[in-house]
Design an enzyme around this catalytic site. Structure first.
Site, PDB file in Angstrom:
ATOM      1  N   HIS A 256       0.843  -1.204   0.000  1.00  0.00           N
ATOM      2  CA  HIS A 256       0.000   0.000   0.000  1.00  0.00           C
ATOM      3  C   HIS A 256       0.877   1.253   0.000  1.00  0.00           C
ATOM      4  O   HIS A 256       0.825   2.076   0.919  1.00  0.00           O
ATOM      5  CB  HIS A 256      -0.904  -0.003   1.244  1.00  0.00           C
ATOM      6  CG  HIS A 256      -2.354   0.139   0.919  1.00  0.00           C
ATOM      7  ND1 HIS A 256      -3.081  -0.853   0.305  1.00  0.00           N
ATOM      8  CD2 HIS A 256      -3.224   1.175   1.112  1.00  0.00           C
ATOM      9  CE1 HIS A 256      -4.331  -0.452   0.147  1.00  0.00           C
ATOM     10  NE2 HIS A 256      -4.446   0.771   0.622  1.00  0.00           N
TER      11      HIS A 256
ATOM     12  N   ASP B 263      -3.686   6.742  -1.791  1.00  0.00           N
ATOM     13  CA  ASP B 263      -4.913   6.330  -2.467  1.00  0.00           C
ATOM     14  C   ASP B 263      -4.546   5.742  -3.827  1.00  0.00           C
ATOM     15  O   ASP B 263      -3.430   5.923  -4.321  1.00  0.00           O
ATOM     16  CB  ASP B 263      -5.849   7.528  -2.645  1.00  0.00           C
ATOM     17  CG  ASP B 263      -7.289   7.107  -2.918  1.00  0.00           C
ATOM     18  OD1 ASP B 263      -7.562   5.894  -2.852  1.00  0.00           O
ATOM     19  OD2 ASP B 263      -8.117   7.985  -3.199  1.00  0.00           O
ATOM     20  N   GLY B 264      -5.479   5.015  -4.427  1.00  0.00           N
ATOM     21  CA  GLY B 264      -5.264   4.470  -5.766  1.00  0.00           C
ATOM     22  C   GLY B 264      -4.436   3.198  -5.798  1.00  0.00           C
ATOM     23  O   GLY B 264      -4.016   2.765  -6.879  1.00  0.00           O
ATOM     24  N   ASN B 265      -4.214   2.559  -4.648  1.00  0.00           N
ATOM     25  CA  ASN B 265      -3.380   1.352  -4.628  1.00  0.00           C
ATOM     26  C   ASN B 265      -4.041   0.172  -5.347  1.00  0.00           C
ATOM     27  O   ASN B 265      -3.369  -0.577  -6.047  1.00  0.00           O
ATOM     28  CB  ASN B 265      -3.075   0.965  -3.179  1.00  0.00           C
ATOM     29  CG  ASN B 265      -2.200   1.985  -2.477  1.00  0.00           C
ATOM     30  OD1 ASN B 265      -1.001   2.050  -2.699  1.00  0.00           O
ATOM     31  ND2 ASN B 265      -2.810   2.798  -1.624  1.00  0.00           N
TER      32      ASN B 265
ATOM     33  N   ARG C 139      -6.319   0.233  -7.854  1.00  0.00           N
ATOM     34  CA  ARG C 139      -6.284   0.443  -9.303  1.00  0.00           C
ATOM     35  C   ARG C 139      -4.877   0.261  -9.858  1.00  0.00           C
ATOM     36  O   ARG C 139      -4.682  -0.326 -10.920  1.00  0.00           O
ATOM     37  CB  ARG C 139      -6.807   1.850  -9.632  1.00  0.00           C
ATOM     38  CG  ARG C 139      -8.326   1.976  -9.601  1.00  0.00           C
ATOM     39  CD  ARG C 139      -8.765   3.420  -9.558  1.00  0.00           C
ATOM     40  NE  ARG C 139      -8.571   3.989  -8.225  1.00  0.00           N
ATOM     41  CZ  ARG C 139      -8.490   5.288  -7.965  1.00  0.00           C
ATOM     42  NH1 ARG C 139      -8.561   6.167  -8.955  1.00  0.00           N
ATOM     43  NH2 ARG C 139      -8.332   5.715  -6.740  1.00  0.00           N
ATOM     44  N   THR C 140      -3.881   0.747  -9.105  1.00  0.00           N
ATOM     45  CA  THR C 140      -2.495   0.608  -9.571  1.00  0.00           C
ATOM     46  C   THR C 140      -2.067  -0.856  -9.578  1.00  0.00           C
ATOM     47  O   THR C 140      -1.389  -1.314 -10.508  1.00  0.00           O
ATOM     48  CB  THR C 140      -1.549   1.428  -8.674  1.00  0.00           C
ATOM     49  OG1 THR C 140      -1.985   2.794  -8.650  1.00  0.00           O
ATOM     50  CG2 THR C 140      -0.125   1.374  -9.189  1.00  0.00           C
ATOM     51  N   ALA C 141      -2.481  -1.608  -8.562  1.00  0.00           N
ATOM     52  CA  ALA C 141      -2.130  -3.031  -8.488  1.00  0.00           C
ATOM     53  C   ALA C 141      -2.755  -3.805  -9.643  1.00  0.00           C
ATOM     54  O   ALA C 141      -2.102  -4.654 -10.268  1.00  0.00           O
ATOM     55  CB  ALA C 141      -2.575  -3.612  -7.152  1.00  0.00           C
TER      56      ALA C 141
END
Length: 377
Positions: free
Chosen positions: A195, A199-201, A203-205
């Site tokens: 993490h 924020d956005g972890n 979607r990035t993953a």
């Protein structure tokens, strides 16, 4: 270096075999360029819609489509901007694939910066990892209903080293020797576990897993979208990510004894998505082609394409090289192909040294198979 631990289970192995089968099916089915473009755009739209929907984006599929068509960069509703960001992130991944960009910390930071663009003003080229929280504030993933922490990630001071170890693992020989779906599943899990951003972890993953699958040829020509299956089973998605582990990272999530529960879910979801894509591709293909060709198996299509491309005879060795098998295997396949009238001996009857196209298929062209004329070269 990060060293994930897992055991191959029957479920994982079975799904990996099915994935390979569907992958080969899609690769061998030639489709008109306009159909391929249509399927790629549809998959990209679904990936954008469902990956943002997992994180609570309220737009439906049609609204997502309209938001992208408007293309008002960093304007309009926050939800519209969020889906445009993810669409742009997928475009970034496609460009990175063409340029053969290796995964690095900078690559992940760049990917995240595109996903998390907010408001007007100049874009940041790369995101920064999260920093320490102010005293008395806990950085955690909270249950949307109870408000209780579901997961407390590692402390901010540990993130840089964890990410360095993670990227080193992704590019290691050990990781590259793993089946690509397993490598992608582990990468998605570990990025979510670290993490690294505020924020956005998620979607990035998911985008990172998409990139790993894509660069290794597991994107099914760009037709694949797994995210819709996560949305259809969000509770299962979160449960498998949690794997019954303690809430605090340092109490066991830092080194789970077996990632098999998550990997089973990941590759099974991938199998379902691949099966659907294969069926769609087969359906689109059959709608476009000569009735004689509809009955052919993928390997048979490739053999006919080879013969049309050569405009003459072809040897068992040449066929073997195309399929990466030994000539003896081709000899066995050829028996069935001759029974079907697909090929005929071009020289000899006892010891066949070459084959030619069967009479009932001799008038076919590459376009009848679904290939453009330029594919003949």
């Amino acid at each position: 270096m990060y060293q994930p631990r897992f055991q191959y289970t029957h479920t994982i192995v079975k799904s990996l075999m099915a994935i390979e089968k569907y992958k080969i099916t899609v690769e061998m089915l030639p489709l008109p360029k306009d159909i391929e473009k249509e399927l790629r755009n549809e998959a990209k739209l679904k990936m954008t819609h469902y990956s943002t929907r997992i994180e609570g984006n309220p737009l439906d599929l049609e609204e997502v489509s309209q938001a992208i068509i408007k293309h008002r960069d960093r304007q309009g509703l926050k939800a519209e901007q969020e889906v445009r960001n993810y669409w742009n992130a997928l475009s970034f991944l496609s460009a990175s694939k063409r340029l053969k960009i290796q995964i690095s910390e900078n690559f992940i930071k760049r990917l995240h910066s595109i996903i998390e663009v907010r408001g007007s003003g100049r874009r940041n080229e790369e995101s920064e990892y999260r920093g320490p929280m102010r005293p008395g504030v806990l950085f955690a993933v909270y249950d949307s209903i109870t408000g209780e922490p579901e997961y407390i990630p590692p402390e901010a001071n540990d993130v840089p080293q964890l990410m360095k170890d993670f990227v080193t693992w992704i590019n290691s020989d050990y990781a590259r020797e793993l089946p690509t779906p397993v490598r992608a599943g582990i990468a998605a899990y570990q990025l979510l576990t670290i993490h690294p951003f505020y924020d956005g972890n998620g979607r990035t993953a998911r985008a990172l897993a998409t990139y790993i699958l894509s660069i290794d040829g597991y994107d099914l020509k760009g037709f694949n979208s797994m995210e819709e299956y996560y949305v259809s089973d969000l509770q299962g998605y979160y449960t498998k990510l949690q794997m019954g582990l303690p809430v605090l990272y340092y109490n066991g999530r830092n080194n789970p004894s077996d990632l098999a529960p998550w990997l089973e879910y990941f590759v099974l979801t991938m199998e379902r998505a691949f099966r659907k894509v294969a069926r769609i591709a087969e359906s689109k293909y059959k709608q476009q082609i000569d009735p004689r060709v509809k009955r052919l198996e993928p390997r048979e299509l490739i053999v006919i394409k080879l013969l049309l491309g050569k405009s003459g005879d072809i040897t068992p060795k040449e066929i073997a090289e195309e399929f990466k098998v030994v000539p003896r295997t081709v000899t066995e396949w050829a028996k069935e192909w001759m029974e079907k009238g697909i090929i005929e001996p071009a020289s000899g009857t006892e010891r066949i040294r070459a084959y030619k196209l069967g009479r009932q298929f001799s008038d076919l062209t590459l376009s009848d198979l679904g290939y453009a004329d330029t594919d003949q070269q």
